[in-house]
Design a protein around this motif. Structure first.
Motif, PDB file in Angstrom:
ATOM      1  N   GLU A   1     -18.746 -40.682  -3.259  1.00  0.00           N
ATOM      2  CA  GLU A   1     -19.577 -41.836  -2.907  1.00  0.00           C
ATOM      3  C   GLU A   1     -20.969 -41.294  -2.610  1.00  0.00           C
ATOM      4  N   VAL A   2     -21.978 -42.030  -3.036  1.00  0.00           N
ATOM      5  CA  VAL A   2     -23.356 -41.578  -2.899  1.00  0.00           C
ATOM      6  C   VAL A   2     -24.076 -42.397  -1.835  1.00  0.00           C
ATOM      7  N   GLU A   3     -24.873 -41.692  -1.034  1.00  0.00           N
ATOM      8  CA  GLU A   3     -25.793 -42.318  -0.079  1.00  0.00           C
ATOM      9  C   GLU A   3     -27.177 -41.805  -0.458  1.00  0.00           C
ATOM     10  N   THR A   4     -28.062 -42.693  -0.868  1.00  0.00           N
ATOM     11  CA  THR A   4     -29.365 -42.275  -1.372  1.00  0.00           C
ATOM     12  C   THR A   4     -30.482 -42.806  -0.489  1.00  0.00           C
TER      13      THR A   4
ATOM     14  N   THR B   1     -30.160 -37.222  -1.839  1.00  0.00           N
ATOM     15  CA  THR B   1     -28.879 -37.870  -2.128  1.00  0.00           C
ATOM     16  C   THR B   1     -27.794 -37.123  -1.372  1.00  0.00           C
ATOM     17  N   LEU B   2     -26.964 -37.880  -0.646  1.00  0.00           N
ATOM     18  CA  LEU B   2     -25.830 -37.313   0.081  1.00  0.00           C
ATOM     19  C   LEU B   2     -24.549 -37.723  -0.615  1.00  0.00           C
ATOM     20  N   TYR B   3     -23.615 -36.776  -0.710  1.00  0.00           N
ATOM     21  CA  TYR B   3     -22.331 -37.052  -1.340  1.00  0.00           C
ATOM     22  C   TYR B   3     -21.215 -37.030  -0.299  1.00  0.00           C
ATOM     23  N   HIS B   4     -20.397 -38.063  -0.332  1.00  0.00           N
ATOM     24  CA  HIS B   4     -19.231 -38.199   0.537  1.00  0.00           C
ATOM     25  C   HIS B   4     -17.995 -38.148  -0.346  1.00  0.00           C
ATOM     26  N   LEU B   5     -16.945 -37.534   0.149  1.00  0.00           N
ATOM     27  CA  LEU B   5     -15.667 -37.504  -0.540  1.00  0.00           C
ATOM     28  C   LEU B   5     -14.961 -38.848  -0.345  1.00  0.00           C
ATOM     29  N   THR B   6     -14.490 -39.446  -1.424  1.00  0.00           N
ATOM     30  CA  THR B   6     -13.745 -40.705  -1.324  1.00  0.00           C
ATOM     31  C   THR B   6     -12.260 -40.391  -1.137  1.00  0.00           C
TER      32      THR B   6
ATOM     33  N   PRO C   1     -21.259 -35.247   4.973  1.00  0.00           N
ATOM     34  CA  PRO C   1     -21.660 -35.254   3.561  1.00  0.00           C
ATOM     35  C   PRO C   1     -22.557 -34.061   3.234  1.00  0.00           C
ATOM     36  N   LEU C   2     -22.626 -33.720   1.967  1.00  0.00           N
ATOM     37  CA  LEU C   2     -23.515 -32.656   1.507  1.00  0.00           C
ATOM     38  C   LEU C   2     -24.571 -33.249   0.583  1.00  0.00           C
ATOM     39  N   THR C   3     -25.753 -32.668   0.624  1.00  0.00           N
ATOM     40  CA  THR C   3     -26.833 -33.124  -0.250  1.00  0.00           C
ATOM     41  C   THR C   3     -26.718 -32.442  -1.609  1.00  0.00           C
ATOM     42  N   THR C   4     -27.421 -32.994  -2.570  1.00  0.00           N
ATOM     43  CA  THR C   4     -27.476 -32.380  -3.895  1.00  0.00           C
ATOM     44  C   THR C   4     -27.968 -30.944  -3.786  1.00  0.00           C
TER      45      THR C   4
ATOM     46  N   ASP D   1     -20.537 -37.864 -13.078  1.00  0.00           N
ATOM     47  CA  ASP D   1     -19.209 -38.195 -13.575  1.00  0.00           C
ATOM     48  C   ASP D   1     -18.241 -38.467 -12.413  1.00  0.00           C
ATOM     49  N   MET D   2     -18.348 -37.666 -11.353  1.00  0.00           N
ATOM     50  CA  MET D   2     -17.464 -37.866 -10.194  1.00  0.00           C
ATOM     51  C   MET D   2     -17.779 -39.150  -9.442  1.00  0.00           C
ATOM     52  N   VAL D   3     -19.045 -39.537  -9.411  1.00  0.00           N
ATOM     53  CA  VAL D   3     -19.420 -40.820  -8.793  1.00  0.00           C
ATOM     54  C   VAL D   3     -18.859 -41.959  -9.634  1.00  0.00           C
TER      55      VAL D   3
END
Length: 170
Positions: free
Chosen positions: A57-60, A65-70, A22-25, A49-51
């Motif tokens: 998908e967000v992991e906070t 905040t980490l973003y994962h591709l769904t 995942p990548l962070t903000t 909007d993408m979430v």
């Protein structure tokens, strides 16, 4: 305007497709803002909007905040990669290649804290590699200030602490 906003989203999806973590903000922002593609607020709007659209998908935790591709996000970028110019794709690929170790390490080191049932703060510090925990450490402290300090210091000191524990236990 809508086409430009869509491009921001595709850039983020492309970035996440190109890495296996995942990548962070801040990592996403570093690329997009440094290249001058958009403003911080437009990027935040695109991420939100993408979430909402279940592309990400967000992991906070308390501090990032980490973003994962769904699956939907993976399918979307597979279908629309050609909408990102070769120049932008090249810029993204170079950014990820240059910073891959730092980006991966930053997203692999995680810490958070919460108030437990004994009214003390439990701090959870982890190093995750390929989806598996190398270390998963929980420490209970009496105050929120101590919990925040430990959680914030974990990122910079996790490797030393992991090495120290191994040397003492082996």
């Amino acid at each position: 305007m809508t086409e430009t906003f869509t491009l921001y989203k595709l850039i983020v999806l492309y970035m996440l497709k190109k890495v296996d973590f995942p990548l962070t903000t801040s990592q996403i922002s570093e690329f997009i803002l440094d290249k001058g593609y958009t403003t911080y607020f437009k990027l935040q709007e695109a991420l939100s909007d993408m979430v909402d659209s279940e592309l990400l998908e967000v992991e906070t935790t308390h501090n990032r905040t980490l973003y994962h591709l769904t699956e939907n996000g993976t399918e979307t970028i597979r279908f629309f990669t050609n909408k990102i110019s070769p120049g932008i794709q090249k810029d993204i690929n170079e950014f990820l290649r240059e910073k891959q170790y730092d980006l991966k390490e930053e997203s692999a080191v995680k810490s958070d804290y919460y108030l437990n049932t004994n009214h003390e703060y439990e701090v959870r510090c982890r190093i995750v590699e390929n989806g598996f925990s190398l270390i998963d450490l929980k420490i209970t402290v009496p105050t929120k200030t101590e919990a925040e300090t430990i959680a914030n210091n974990w990122a910079g000191r996790s490797q030393d602490i992991y090495a120290l524990l191994l040397s003492k236990l082996l």
